[in-house]
Design a protein around this motif. Structure first.
Motif, PDB file in Angstrom:
ATOM      1  N   UNK A  65       0.837  -1.198   0.000  1.00  0.00           N
ATOM      2  CA  UNK A  65       0.000   0.000   0.000  1.00  0.00           C
ATOM      3  C   UNK A  65       0.872   1.248   0.000  1.00  0.00           C
ATOM      4  N   UNK A  66       1.977   1.198   0.745  1.00  0.00           N
ATOM      5  CA  UNK A  66       2.874   2.354   0.771  1.00  0.00           C
ATOM      6  C   UNK A  66       3.489   2.610  -0.597  1.00  0.00           C
ATOM      7  N   UNK A  67       3.672   1.540  -1.381  1.00  0.00           N
ATOM      8  CA  UNK A  67       4.209   1.689  -2.731  1.00  0.00           C
ATOM      9  C   UNK A  67       3.100   1.849  -3.760  1.00  0.00           C
ATOM     10  N   UNK A  68       1.870   1.930  -3.285  1.00  0.00           N
ATOM     11  CA  UNK A  68       0.705   2.056  -4.150  1.00  0.00           C
ATOM     12  C   UNK A  68       0.580   0.902  -5.140  1.00  0.00           C
ATOM     13  N   UNK A  69       1.001  -0.269  -4.720  1.00  0.00           N
ATOM     14  CA  UNK A  69       0.797  -1.457  -5.540  1.00  0.00           C
ATOM     15  C   UNK A  69      -0.536  -2.103  -5.207  1.00  0.00           C
ATOM     16  N   UNK A 119       0.468  -7.392 -13.494  1.00  0.00           N
ATOM     17  CA  UNK A 119      -0.620  -7.213 -12.541  1.00  0.00           C
ATOM     18  C   UNK A 119      -0.183  -7.456 -11.110  1.00  0.00           C
ATOM     19  N   UNK A 120       1.095  -7.387 -10.893  1.00  0.00           N
ATOM     20  CA  UNK A 120       1.612  -7.585  -9.537  1.00  0.00           C
ATOM     21  C   UNK A 120       2.648  -6.521  -9.225  1.00  0.00           C
ATOM     22  N   UNK A 180       5.522  -5.761 -10.327  1.00  0.00           N
ATOM     23  CA  UNK A 180       6.583  -5.679 -11.310  1.00  0.00           C
ATOM     24  C   UNK A 180       7.481  -4.486 -11.047  1.00  0.00           C
ATOM     25  N   UNK A 181       8.744  -4.629 -11.418  1.00  0.00           N
ATOM     26  CA  UNK A 181       9.699  -3.539 -11.197  1.00  0.00           C
ATOM     27  C   UNK A 181       9.201  -2.248 -11.824  1.00  0.00           C
ATOM     28  N   UNK A 182       8.565  -2.398 -12.963  1.00  0.00           N
ATOM     29  CA  UNK A 182       8.081  -1.226 -13.683  1.00  0.00           C
ATOM     30  C   UNK A 182       7.170  -0.354 -12.818  1.00  0.00           C
ATOM     31  N   UNK A 183       6.374  -0.999 -11.968  1.00  0.00           N
ATOM     32  CA  UNK A 183       5.398  -0.238 -11.199  1.00  0.00           C
ATOM     33  C   UNK A 183       5.976   0.340  -9.909  1.00  0.00           C
ATOM     34  N   UNK A 194      -3.748   0.739 -20.594  1.00  0.00           N
ATOM     35  CA  UNK A 194      -2.790   1.387 -19.693  1.00  0.00           C
ATOM     36  C   UNK A 194      -3.487   1.897 -18.438  1.00  0.00           C
ATOM     37  N   UNK A 195      -4.744   2.286 -18.592  1.00  0.00           N
ATOM     38  CA  UNK A 195      -5.478   2.810 -17.447  1.00  0.00           C
ATOM     39  C   UNK A 195      -5.764   1.744 -16.409  1.00  0.00           C
ATOM     40  N   UNK A 196      -5.714   0.503 -16.836  1.00  0.00           N
ATOM     41  CA  UNK A 196      -5.890  -0.578 -15.862  1.00  0.00           C
ATOM     42  C   UNK A 196      -4.759  -0.559 -14.832  1.00  0.00           C
ATOM     43  N   UNK A 197      -3.645   0.034 -15.206  1.00  0.00           N
ATOM     44  CA  UNK A 197      -2.489   0.038 -14.312  1.00  0.00           C
ATOM     45  C   UNK A 197      -2.242   1.409 -13.697  1.00  0.00           C
ATOM     46  N   UNK A 198      -3.243   2.286 -13.790  1.00  0.00           N
ATOM     47  CA  UNK A 198      -2.976   3.645 -13.334  1.00  0.00           C
ATOM     48  C   UNK A 198      -2.802   3.678 -11.818  1.00  0.00           C
ATOM     49  N   UNK A 199      -2.241   4.780 -11.328  1.00  0.00           N
ATOM     50  CA  UNK A 199      -2.044   4.989  -9.895  1.00  0.00           C
ATOM     51  C   UNK A 199      -3.409   4.960  -9.214  1.00  0.00           C
TER      52      UNK A 199
END
Lengths: 310, 140, 309
Positions: free
Chosen positions: A60-64, C92-93, C95-98, C300-305
């Motif tokens: 949650x802190x990383x907004x994952x 969807x987990x 990932x380093x990218x996120x 892309x919006x599926x992965x938005x903040x």
């Protein structure tokens, strides 16, 4: 009743704050109205049984992950609304991480991550690599669990972030490497003003390094205090009890309560101010023979097993 | 300077560190104008938050036991009258531990004091059976 | 002795997030490494193809003409590239990218863009290679040719076609059609990227689509429903070969319009059912590209903040 020390006034001086943070997976509450307070510069160890709670907090802190309710802040930055900025302050070592960069070498991956952090210290990254015995020519896809973990540590520490979020950072490492990691972490703290939030199964490793403790049980933060207070309020009592003495209802027996063969001596781990606990015990007819304080791990675990009110 | 921390000790870590420094002073492993290990070194060795080590050093500085030379680190203060104070503080800590141990074994204060004098007297009679040697023997 | 106060740590200066152009540059570089292997394979195939073409040249002595039909290939590459771009990434987990300090939707789009940069480079090389082959073999670079056009768009039964009814047209493909390889690759890439980025289990979707298609066919046949079969067929044809269909995007319909017919004399000849229309191609390209961009944005919006209200 919570045992905690955080200033009644605002949230200044905290690296991490959560407000009534809640998250459920299926029917189980992973987090239940958690009010985390990690002071700046602290080394805060999050303890709890195996469950989603600890890792969920980091995510949650990383907004994952998105909480069901409540919010979290890193240096005052809301982790949901200001995700990228919040993450720029963080060095994160997750439980596991899959990246698409299988074909890349470790060295190249470090360069890749370095491009995202303006504060990346190349010399320090090199130093860490050598200290952790990382072979930079190895492909990322072919790393063992331990090597991957060491690589993640370098990625997290090299840009000298003000906050380190370490989710089981020594997991999968052999004991010698674990020692080295802890020494590196301590040196890192000496060189860089950093706050550390760490969860680990090997709580004894954090025995001396941690100065704050948070205990999660069934998603609730049942205890949050600094080490000095923890050591002061959790004691093991050796008491002498008269024949036919039964433990009064307000004392829930902790897991390690043991009776000696003649059933006259009892050993309990109790939480509370020593004087008032002794008084209470005396009122029930028991006599306190000895009080010893516990190591960090045992003291924190006492909150998982039983509590004394008052 | 050998510093060990007792995980069972309920005292704040910085106090333990301060006592260890005092112990070194009294034993003579640290003398006037000797450098203390850097905050970084000591923290790394003990695996303790460097802020705690800093706190210990600051307190020692406040008490005049050590002083800071800008850019060079922390050093033991030159005067040596504190020796008396240090010895007292150290002796107090040792006595405390002895008392705790005694109580745990069901011994009273007078019993303990009497026995200490007896053992010390034995030591003088037979140096080979000194408490120090016994300690070493225990370690092996 | 009084408890001394722990000296407070000074409020740290907040670290900044990286600049978008640095992120794009790094993604391009990183992807370059990821697709190195397939690129090597592609180059090897190209070398092989060159050898085959050269040998055919020496055998037949016929020059190779520059043909826009070959733009099917860039389209296919564009379709397959997202597999390489997104393989292994835990989309969807965690990932380093996120976990990097970049807005996640932008980050996903940046990676897609980085892939597109490499795609265009590859297509450009491909077109140059075609040019070189054509020039060396003495072929017609402008692809001007005399083509035979059928009187109607319906292909007549074999043997019923009269040679005289064929119209001989001197056709020069407009220069704009040389953009077809680029636009077809782009369109295909956008659609495939949206699919790769937006679905958790793309393979399941693909398999599901194929199975649904066959299920529909089976059902329609079993029910002897002409309406369904004809209707389905019509939809499929419109989607693939229609004026705004996939083929319009991929080859400006040069693929679907070009076919073979048997003359009454028994001779087989290549004919065209119609001339490729530039205007149609532009519209089709715009249509599919817009669909691709919209799908990509949604993916892309599926992965938005995850912001909270």
């Amino acid at each position: 009743m919570s045992h905690s020390t955080h200033p009644a006034s605002g949230d200044e001086g905290f690296a991490v704050t959560t407000h009534a943070l809640s998250k459920r997976y299926g029917g189980e509450p992973a987090l239940d109205r958690v009010e985390l307070r990690v002071p700046e510069g602290a080394v805060y160890v999050l303890i709890g049984p195996n469950g989603a709670g600890k890792s969920t907090t980091f995510k949650i802190l990383m907004n994952l992950e998105r909480p069901d309710s409540g919010s979290a802040e890193v240096f005052g930055l809301d982790t949901g609304r200001q995700g990228p900025k919040a993450r720029a302050q963080v060095g994160y070592v997750p439980e596991r991480q899959d990246s698409g960069y299988r074909a890349m070498t470790c060295g190249r991956l470090l360069q890749h991550v370095a491009a995202y952090y303006s504060t990346w210290d190349h010399a320090y990254a090199e130093q860490l690599t050598r200290a952790l015995d990382l072979r930079l020519q190895r492909r990322v896809g072919g790393l063992s669990k331990g090597e991957a973990r060491r690589l993640q540590l370098v990625m997290a520490l090299a840009h000298r972030p003000p906050l380190l979020l370490l989710d089981e950072p020594t997991d999968g490492l052999d004991p010698l490497v674990r020692k080295r990691v802890l020494a590196l972490l301590t040196e890192h703290l000496a060189d860089t003003p950093t706050t550390v939030l760490i969860s680990t199964h090997h709580v004894y490793e954090m025995e001396t390094l941690a100065d704050h403790v948070g205990v999660l049980r069934d998603g609730r933060l049942v205890a949050q205090l600094d080490r000095d207070e923890l050591k002061r309020t959790v004691r093991r009592y050796r008491i002498e009890v008269p024949e036919g003495w039964e433990s009064p209802p307000e004392f829930r027996v902790a897991a390690d309560a043991s009776r000696s063969p003649n059933r006259r001596e009892l050993q309990w781990t109790l939480v509370g101010d020593e004087r008032s606990v002794a008084e209470k015990l005396a009122l029930t007819g028991a006599r306190v023979r000895e009080v010893t304080s516990l190591g960090l791990e045992d003291a924190a675990l006492a909150f998982l097993d039983g509590e004394v009110t008052g | 300077m050998l510093v060990t921390l007792d995980p069972r000790d309920a005292r704040p870590l910085y106090l333990q560190i301060m006592d260890e420094v005092r112990r070194a002073l009294v034993l003579g492993t640290l003398r006037a104008e000797d450098p203390l290990p850097s905050v970084r070194e000591l923290a790394s060795e003990l695996v303790v938050n460097p802020r705690t080590v800093s706190q210990a050093y600051r307190e020692l500085e406040r008490e005049g036991v050590v002083y800071v030379r800008r850019g060079q680190g922390t050093f033991v203060a030159p005067e040596f009258d504190r020796d008396r104070q240090e010895r007292d503080a150290l002796a107090r800590a040792v006595a405390k531990r002895a008392l705790i141990e005694a109580r745990r074994n069901g011994l009273g204060v007078d019993e303990l004091v009497t026995m200490i004098r007896e053992v010390a007297a034995d030591e003088e009679a037979e140096p080979s059976r000194s408490a120090y040697a016994a300690n070493e023997g225990e370690k092996q | 002795m009084t408890q001394p106060v722990l000296q407070p740590v000074l409020q740290p200066v907040l670290h900044s997030t990286p600049r978008p152009r640095d992120v794009l540059r790094e993604q391009v570089r990183a992807l370059g490494i990821a697709i190195k292997l397939p690129a090597v394979v592609a180059v090897a195939l190209a070398a092989l193809a060159t050898i085959l073409v050269a040998s055919r040249l020496f055998d037949a002595g016929k020059p190779i003409d520059f043909a826009p039909e070959l733009s099917m290939l860039p389209g296919i590459v564009g379709l397959l590239l997202p597999i390489g771009v997104w393989r292994g990434e835990d989309r969807f987990g965690a990932g380093l990218l996120w976990t990097l300090p970049v807005d996640r939707r932008h980050h996903a789009l940046t990676r897609v863009c980085a892939g597109w940069v490499w795609l265009m480079a590859a297509v450009a090389l491909f077109v140059l290679w075609l040019f070189a082959i054509t020039l060396i073999s003495g072929g017609n670079v402008t692809a001007e040719s005399t083509i035979l056009v059928l009187p109607s768009s319906v292909v007549p039964e074999p043997g019923t076609l009269d040679a005289a009814s064929l119209e001989s047209v001197r056709w020069t493909p407009r220069p704009l059609l040389w953009l077809v390889p680029f636009t077809s690759a782009t369109g295909a890439y956008l659609l495939a990227s949206a699919f790769a980025l937006g679905t958790r289990h793309p393979i399941r979707w693909l398999v599901g689509a194929v199975l649904t298609f066959f299920a529909f066919l089976g059902f329609a046949e079993a029910a002897h429903s002409r309406v369904l079969l004809q209707g389905g067929n019509r939809v499929l044809v419109a989607l693939m070969d229609g004026p705004y269909g996939i083929d319009a995007l991929l080859t400006a319909r040069t693929e679907s319009l070009h076919t073979e017919a048997t003359l009454s004399t028994g001779e087989k000849v290549g004919v065209w059912r119609g001339l490729p229309d530039l205007g149609q191609w532009v519209k089709a390209t715009l249509l599919w590209t817009s669909v691709g961009l919209a799908a990509l944005w949604a993916a892309a919006s599926r992965h938005r903040e995850r912001r909270r209200g």
